[in-house]
Design a protein around this motif. Structure first.
Motif, PDB file in Angstrom:
ATOM      1  N   ARG A 144       0.853  -1.194   0.000  1.00  0.00           N
ATOM      2  CA  ARG A 144       0.000   0.000   0.000  1.00  0.00           C
ATOM      3  C   ARG A 144       0.887   1.241   0.000  1.00  0.00           C
ATOM      4  O   ARG A 144       1.783   1.366   0.825  1.00  0.00           O
ATOM      5  CB  ARG A 144      -0.927   0.001   1.209  1.00  0.00           C
ATOM      6  N   VAL A 145       0.587   2.172  -0.949  1.00  0.00           N
ATOM      7  CA  VAL A 145       1.389   3.380  -1.133  1.00  0.00           C
ATOM      8  C   VAL A 145       0.446   4.565  -1.290  1.00  0.00           C
ATOM      9  O   VAL A 145      -0.617   4.451  -1.911  1.00  0.00           O
ATOM     10  CB  VAL A 145       2.303   3.252  -2.380  1.00  0.00           C
ATOM     11  N   VAL A 199      -2.919  -5.876 -16.867  1.00  0.00           N
ATOM     12  CA  VAL A 199      -2.870  -4.471 -16.461  1.00  0.00           C
ATOM     13  C   VAL A 199      -3.398  -3.600 -17.606  1.00  0.00           C
ATOM     14  O   VAL A 199      -3.092  -3.837 -18.776  1.00  0.00           O
ATOM     15  CB  VAL A 199      -1.430  -4.076 -16.065  1.00  0.00           C
ATOM     16  N   SER A 200      -4.180  -2.573 -17.258  1.00  0.00           N
ATOM     17  CA  SER A 200      -4.805  -1.711 -18.273  1.00  0.00           C
ATOM     18  C   SER A 200      -3.761  -0.828 -18.949  1.00  0.00           C
ATOM     19  O   SER A 200      -2.703  -0.542 -18.390  1.00  0.00           O
ATOM     20  CB  SER A 200      -5.869  -0.822 -17.618  1.00  0.00           C
ATOM     21  N   PRO A 201      -4.061  -0.364 -20.167  1.00  0.00           N
ATOM     22  CA  PRO A 201      -3.143   0.552 -20.858  1.00  0.00           C
ATOM     23  C   PRO A 201      -2.928   1.861 -20.095  1.00  0.00           C
ATOM     24  O   PRO A 201      -1.854   2.462 -20.185  1.00  0.00           O
ATOM     25  CB  PRO A 201      -3.829   0.802 -22.209  1.00  0.00           C
ATOM     26  N   ASP A 202      -3.942   2.329 -19.327  1.00  0.00           N
ATOM     27  CA  ASP A 202      -3.769   3.558 -18.556  1.00  0.00           C
ATOM     28  C   ASP A 202      -2.699   3.389 -17.481  1.00  0.00           C
ATOM     29  O   ASP A 202      -1.952   4.334 -17.188  1.00  0.00           O
ATOM     30  CB  ASP A 202      -5.095   3.961 -17.904  1.00  0.00           C
ATOM     31  N   THR A 203      -2.625   2.203 -16.906  1.00  0.00           N
ATOM     32  CA  THR A 203      -1.597   1.950 -15.889  1.00  0.00           C
ATOM     33  C   THR A 203      -0.211   2.025 -16.500  1.00  0.00           C
ATOM     34  O   THR A 203       0.708   2.644 -15.939  1.00  0.00           O
ATOM     35  CB  THR A 203      -1.829   0.570 -15.257  1.00  0.00           C
ATOM     36  N   LYS A 204      -0.039   1.427 -17.674  1.00  0.00           N
ATOM     37  CA  LYS A 204       1.263   1.463 -18.328  1.00  0.00           C
ATOM     38  C   LYS A 204       1.621   2.872 -18.783  1.00  0.00           C
ATOM     39  O   LYS A 204       2.799   3.206 -18.905  1.00  0.00           O
ATOM     40  CB  LYS A 204       1.269   0.508 -19.518  1.00  0.00           C
ATOM     41  N   ALA A 205       0.577   3.691 -19.045  1.00  0.00           N
ATOM     42  CA  ALA A 205       0.844   5.064 -19.470  1.00  0.00           C
ATOM     43  C   ALA A 205       1.208   5.960 -18.293  1.00  0.00           C
ATOM     44  O   ALA A 205       1.851   7.000 -18.483  1.00  0.00           O
ATOM     45  CB  ALA A 205      -0.377   5.633 -20.195  1.00  0.00           C
ATOM     46  N   SER A 206       0.815   5.570 -17.057  1.00  0.00           N
ATOM     47  CA  SER A 206       1.060   6.422 -15.895  1.00  0.00           C
ATOM     48  C   SER A 206       2.248   5.966 -15.056  1.00  0.00           C
ATOM     49  O   SER A 206       2.831   6.774 -14.330  1.00  0.00           O
ATOM     50  CB  SER A 206      -0.196   6.464 -15.006  1.00  0.00           C
ATOM     51  N   PHE A 207       2.614   4.684 -15.150  1.00  0.00           N
ATOM     52  CA  PHE A 207       3.721   4.158 -14.341  1.00  0.00           C
ATOM     53  C   PHE A 207       4.630   3.320 -15.228  1.00  0.00           C
ATOM     54  O   PHE A 207       4.202   2.782 -16.266  1.00  0.00           O
ATOM     55  CB  PHE A 207       3.187   3.293 -13.182  1.00  0.00           C
ATOM     56  N   CYS A 208       5.879   3.209 -14.790  1.00  0.00           N
ATOM     57  CA  CYS A 208       6.828   2.347 -15.474  1.00  0.00           C
ATOM     58  C   CYS A 208       7.590   1.540 -14.407  1.00  0.00           C
ATOM     59  O   CYS A 208       7.721   1.971 -13.262  1.00  0.00           O
ATOM     60  CB  CYS A 208       7.794   3.149 -16.344  1.00  0.00           C
ATOM     61  N   ILE A 209       8.060   0.376 -14.795  1.00  0.00           N
ATOM     62  CA  ILE A 209       8.759  -0.514 -13.865  1.00  0.00           C
ATOM     63  C   ILE A 209      10.095  -0.898 -14.465  1.00  0.00           C
ATOM     64  O   ILE A 209      10.196  -1.174 -15.673  1.00  0.00           O
ATOM     65  CB  ILE A 209       7.903  -1.768 -13.547  1.00  0.00           C
ATOM     66  N   ASP A 210      11.135  -0.854 -13.641  1.00  0.00           N
ATOM     67  CA  ASP A 210      12.466  -1.285 -14.063  1.00  0.00           C
ATOM     68  C   ASP A 210      12.515  -2.802 -13.926  1.00  0.00           C
ATOM     69  O   ASP A 210      12.375  -3.357 -12.828  1.00  0.00           O
ATOM     70  CB  ASP A 210      13.529  -0.620 -13.193  1.00  0.00           C
ATOM     71  N   SER A 211      12.708  -3.505 -15.038  1.00  0.00           N
ATOM     72  CA  SER A 211      12.656  -4.966 -15.015  1.00  0.00           C
ATOM     73  C   SER A 211      13.769  -5.585 -14.186  1.00  0.00           C
ATOM     74  O   SER A 211      13.610  -6.690 -13.657  1.00  0.00           O
ATOM     75  CB  SER A 211      12.722  -5.502 -16.445  1.00  0.00           C
ATOM     76  N   ALA A 212      14.873  -4.896 -14.030  1.00  0.00           N
ATOM     77  CA  ALA A 212      15.995  -5.473 -13.288  1.00  0.00           C
ATOM     78  C   ALA A 212      15.923  -5.134 -11.810  1.00  0.00           C
ATOM     79  O   ALA A 212      16.087  -6.015 -10.947  1.00  0.00           O
ATOM     80  CB  ALA A 212      17.315  -4.974 -13.881  1.00  0.00           C
ATOM     81  N   SER A 213      15.655  -3.858 -11.443  1.00  0.00           N
ATOM     82  CA  SER A 213      15.687  -3.449 -10.036  1.00  0.00           C
ATOM     83  C   SER A 213      14.332  -3.560  -9.351  1.00  0.00           C
ATOM     84  O   SER A 213      14.257  -3.535  -8.125  1.00  0.00           O
ATOM     85  CB  SER A 213      16.194  -2.015  -9.926  1.00  0.00           C
ATOM     86  N   THR A 230      -8.500   9.361 -11.333  1.00  0.00           N
ATOM     87  CA  THR A 230      -8.347   8.066 -10.659  1.00  0.00           C
ATOM     88  C   THR A 230      -7.884   8.322  -9.228  1.00  0.00           C
ATOM     89  O   THR A 230      -6.825   8.917  -9.019  1.00  0.00           O
ATOM     90  CB  THR A 230      -7.334   7.174 -11.387  1.00  0.00           C
ATOM     91  N   LYS A 231      -8.668   7.840  -8.292  1.00  0.00           N
ATOM     92  CA  LYS A 231      -8.314   8.050  -6.878  1.00  0.00           C
ATOM     93  C   LYS A 231      -7.525   6.870  -6.315  1.00  0.00           C
ATOM     94  O   LYS A 231      -6.835   7.017  -5.296  1.00  0.00           O
ATOM     95  CB  LYS A 231      -9.591   8.269  -6.051  1.00  0.00           C
ATOM     96  N   LEU A 232      -7.619   5.707  -6.949  1.00  0.00           N
ATOM     97  CA  LEU A 232      -6.922   4.518  -6.454  1.00  0.00           C
ATOM     98  C   LEU A 232      -6.440   3.703  -7.641  1.00  0.00           C
ATOM     99  O   LEU A 232      -7.222   3.373  -8.540  1.00  0.00           O
ATOM    100  CB  LEU A 232      -7.840   3.663  -5.566  1.00  0.00           C
ATOM    101  N   TRP A 233      -5.137   3.411  -7.638  1.00  0.00           N
ATOM    102  CA  TRP A 233      -4.541   2.571  -8.673  1.00  0.00           C
ATOM    103  C   TRP A 233      -4.277   1.179  -8.085  1.00  0.00           C
ATOM    104  O   TRP A 233      -3.771   1.049  -6.976  1.00  0.00           O
ATOM    105  CB  TRP A 233      -3.221   3.168  -9.171  1.00  0.00           C
ATOM    106  N   LYS A 234      -4.594   0.179  -8.882  1.00  0.00           N
ATOM    107  CA  LYS A 234      -4.329  -1.214  -8.484  1.00  0.00           C
ATOM    108  C   LYS A 234      -3.413  -1.829  -9.526  1.00  0.00           C
ATOM    109  O   LYS A 234      -3.807  -2.053 -10.673  1.00  0.00           O
ATOM    110  CB  LYS A 234      -5.634  -2.005  -8.390  1.00  0.00           C
ATOM    111  N   ILE A 273      -2.131   1.971  -4.873  1.00  0.00           N
ATOM    112  CA  ILE A 273      -1.609   3.345  -4.808  1.00  0.00           C
ATOM    113  C   ILE A 273      -2.790   4.281  -4.591  1.00  0.00           C
ATOM    114  O   ILE A 273      -3.657   4.431  -5.460  1.00  0.00           O
ATOM    115  CB  ILE A 273      -0.847   3.721  -6.084  1.00  0.00           C
ATOM    116  N   GLU A 274      -2.847   4.925  -3.417  1.00  0.00           N
ATOM    117  CA  GLU A 274      -3.887   5.893  -3.101  1.00  0.00           C
ATOM    118  C   GLU A 274      -3.407   7.290  -3.483  1.00  0.00           C
ATOM    119  O   GLU A 274      -2.354   7.748  -3.030  1.00  0.00           O
ATOM    120  CB  GLU A 274      -4.222   5.835  -1.615  1.00  0.00           C
TER     121      GLU A 274
END
Length: 787
Positions: free
Chosen positions: A248-249, A285-299, A313-317, A338-339
């Motif tokens: 939870r973040v 995962v929805s396309p909006d999630t990929k457009a708003s966040f990114c993840i480092d595959s290694a770290s 969006t008030k809450l991201w899952k 993510i709140e």
């Protein structure tokens, strides 16, 4: 029954034979040829004219032509020898693909008479395409734990040829681990397969390189190869595991890109590549999630990559997936909630709905003008809105519901002071710092008709050249009305009056909408120098209001009148003038005078006199004064001069173009004896002026007395009429300088200074002019008698 059936069959056969015979006679037959693909240009195909039974000499006259149903440029016929040959490259694979049969269908048409033949050219396949694998290299990943006799599918090669040229055989390079299993011809749908014959040991051989070769059945044979790269994989039996199943973040909206949200950590009990973990978003995962966040595959770090908006969006899952590099790979999963925390980043939104287009200036207080709603998408205090108005406006806001207001009239309106109001509504939220928004409400004040149309100036002076075309535009009047709509709609009309004996509307008209003033007929400067009238402007209000403007139209002179010679008289005149001249007169002696007038004005009425040269080119002993018209001698008269002199005097004005008139003067030269008699007579007249006047100007004295008597009577009558006339009108007086340039200018000035009405010939001026003319004639006779 059997006999009947046999008879029917024989009838059918006979009918079919007759139909075939008729079809052959009409020229509809079919010829077959064959040609190999990729044949060169000019390759012989067949003697088509001979095979169709046609003579070579009749190919051109009968319009022999070949048409193809597919591509007509592949084959061509030589009309000289009737041979069908290859015209361009024939590619069977391009033409027919993998079809077993490939033919070109030609339609041969011969006219005069019409015959149609069908020709089929079969395209034979050659082995011009080698076997081709989908790729030059094939990678296989096989675990070292795979069981013996395991099968691994391989894609076979393809050959664009047909028949035996496309019949393929396969061979695998020699090795100790795999063998090749090739399906039989009856089972071609099955793929090629590698069969494991010996267990794999990654520590002994981690990679194997095999070569698969395909050979077709053509002559010569063509081959194709593919490299099979086999990688032996380690056994992977442990999946990655996250520290928590759910994270939870909390995250503020509008967080900048690149901000770290969370760093994930997963572990794998395997070793080597089987314990090397890669992080990624789950496939759901929805396309909006990929457009708003990114993840480092290694770290495993998740960062902000787009816009984070609390209002959207008030809450991201986020579902995260950890996969190791084992073979086969194994997966672990976790969820991140993510709140999003709100900040005051949205200005209030105002929506204005006007209830009417305009408000009458006599509207009562409290009249509702518009409805206003305010909204703020933020939360809590950030979304609380308070509205206010700009100062110094006759309106106020009345709250009707939460965030809803009415704009009402608070004080009286006056359109003549302010015709419209731009009311500014300000909405302010309760955030820190507060944000605000404004909206403008345009309130138009409806007018009442309390202003008349007005002209820029009370009087206009217009100059128009005479002889204008009928209906020409001479001026445009324009009145302005400060009212609005119908109250400001102005129409124009003439203020009718009499111009002399005629109505004003017979001279001019005004367009009711545009205010353009038109001259309805050609104006004549000699008849009407000044036309003064009024134009009325009225609005369309109820009741209508109006005002007038005065137009002074000066008619400018044009040179449209030629000089007019005055009637012949003693001492000068126009037309044919006869005069006696003594041969003893000296040079410069005035013997006659030509008088003329011009009805024009200015330079158009400035006259000059010229003596036309004699026909024979002889030099005349007389000349004429350039501006006086006096004919005088240039030298002493001689006996050789003709006793009768005929002079042509040309009178010209100074207009453009120049107009002229011609006067004829007949001079009779008297000899010396007659001259002495004339001198004696003249001396008596000089010593006794009364005798000379009685002898020479008796008719002039009588005319002068008559005209003088009539003049006195006319002056009395005119004075009476003049005193009774309206003081606003005055006529332009005439002078004795009629026909001169100075007279024209003086007359124009006097007419311009007066109130002005159309010039017409009055009784005094009509009588003064003959009197002045008589006096001039008397003066000329006296001068002539003195000579």
């Amino acid at each position: 029954m059997l006999a009947s059936g046999s008879g029917d069959q024989r009838a059918r056969r006979l009918l079919l034979s007759l139909l075939l015979l008729a079809w052959w006679e009409t020229g509809s037959c079919q010829v077959h040829y064959s040609v190999p693909e990729e044949a060169k240009h000019g390759t012989f195909v067949g003697r088509i004219a001979q095979d169709l039974g046609l003579e070579l000499a009749e190919l051109v006259p009968r319009l022999f032509r070949v048409a193809s149903k597919s591509r007509g440029d592949l084959l061509e016929v030589n009309l000289q020898n009737g041979i069908l040959f290859v015209n361009s490259r024939i590619d069977r694979e391009e033409l027919c693909g993998r079809s077993a049969e490939c033919s070109l269908h030609l339609e041969v048409v011969v006219e005069r008479p019409l015959q149609v033949f069908h020709v089929v050219v079969e395209v034979k396949d050659i082995n011009d395409n080698p076997p081709v694998f989908p790729a030059t290299r094939k990678n296989l990943f096989i675990s070292e734990s795979r069981a013996l006799d395991s099968h691994f599918s391989l894609e076979g090669a393809s050959d664009a040829d047909t028949g035996v040229n496309a019949l393929l055989t396969y061979r695998l390079s020699s090795n100790e681990y795999f063998s090749l299993e090739v399906p039989t011809n009856e089972d071609q749908v099955k793929p090629l397969q590698l069969v494991l014959k010996k267990p794999l040991d990654r520590e002994v051989a981690s990679e194997l390189l095999l070569v698969l070769k395909a050979t077709d059945g053509g002559n010569p044979e063509l081959t194709g190869t593919v490299e099979v790269q086999i990688t032996v994989l380690d056994v992977n039996d442990n999946a990655p595991v996250f520290d928590k199943a759910v994270y939870r973040v909390k995250l503020l909206e509008n967080t900048r890109n690149g901000t770290l949200v969370i760093r994930l950590n997963a572990s794998d009990l395997d070793e080597g590549s089987n314990s090397h973990i890669l992080y990624s978003f789950a496939t759901d995962v929805s396309p909006d999630t990929k457009a708003s966040f990114c993840i480092d595959s290694a770290s495993g770090e998740i960062k902000v990559n787009g816009k984070i908006d609390f209002e959207e969006t008030k809450l991201w899952k986020l579902r995260i997936e950890a996969v190791d590099k084992g073979s086969p790979p194994m997966f672990g999963h976790c969820t991140i909630l993510i709140e999003v925390l709100d900040i005051n980043d949205n200005h209030p939104e105002l929506q204005v709905t006007s209830l009417s287009l305009s408000v009458p200036e006599d509207a009562p207080l409290g009249t509702v003008v518009a409805l206003i709603s305010a909204n703020d998408p933020d939360a809590d205090d950030n979304g609380q809105v308070i509205c206010s108005l700009s100062p110094h406006v006759p309106f106020k806001l009345v709250s009707t519901f939460k965030n809803y207001y009415s704009l009402v009239l608070d004080s009286a309106l006056d359109r003549e002071s302010v015709s419209d109001y731009a009311v500014v509504v300000t909405a302010r939220d309760g955030g820190s710092p507060p944000l605000s928004a404004t909206a403008s409400v345009s309130v138009e004040v409806a007018d009442v008709n309390d202003n008349a149309p007005t002209f820029a100036q009370p009087e206009y002076t217009v100059f128009v050249k005479e002889n204008n075309p009928p209906g020409c535009h001479i001026f445009t009047v324009s009145a302005r009305d400060v009212d609005a709509q119908e109250n400001a709609l102005v129409s124009y009309s003439l203020v009718e009056r009499r111009v002399g004996e005629r109505a004003l509307s017979s001279y001019v008209s005004v367009h009711a909408e545009s205010g353009k003033v038109f001259a309805l007929q050609p104006l004549d400067h000699e008849e009407l120098e000044l036309l003064q009238f009024q134009v009325s402007a009225r609005d369309a209000g109820v009741p209508p209001l109006g005002s007038n403007v005065t137009l002074q139209v000066f008619v400018l002179d044009q040179n449209d009148n030629a000089p007019a010679l005055l009637p012949p008289g003693a001492g000068g005149g126009g037309g044919a003038v006869s005069q006696l001249v003594s041969r003893s007169v000296g040079a410069g002696h005035v013997v006659a005078k030509v008088r003329a007038v011009d009805a024009d004005s200015g330079y158009n009425a400035w006259l000059s006199y010229e003596l036309q040269a004699a026909a024979g080119g002889a030099r005349s002993p007389f000349r004429v004064g350039l501006y006086t018209g006096e004919i005088s001698t240039t030298r002493v008269l001689e006996e050789a001069d003709e006793p009768r002199q005929r002079l042509l005097v040309v009178v010209k004005d100074h207009g453009e173009p120049v107009l002229a008139a011609t006067a004829t003067v007949l001079l009779s030269l008297v000899d010396n004896g007659q001259a002495s008699k004339i001198s004696s007579r003249l001396s008596k007249e000089a010593t006794d002026p009364k005798l000379a006047l009685v002898d020479v100007n008796v008719y002039l004295i009588i005319a002068t007395c008559a005209v003088s008597s009539l003049l006195v009577l006319t002056l009395l009558l005119y004075t009476t009429l003049r005193c009774s006339a309206p003081p606003t009108e005055s006529a332009c007086a005439c002078s004795s300088a009629v026909g001169s340039w100075s007279y024209s200018q003086e007359k124009r000035q006097r007419c311009a200074l007066g109130r002005g009405r159309p010039r017409r010939t009055s009784w005094p001026s009509a009588l003064v002019f003959p009197l002045v003319r008589v006096l001039e004639i008397v003066e000329d006779n006296r001068r002539f008698a003195g000579t």
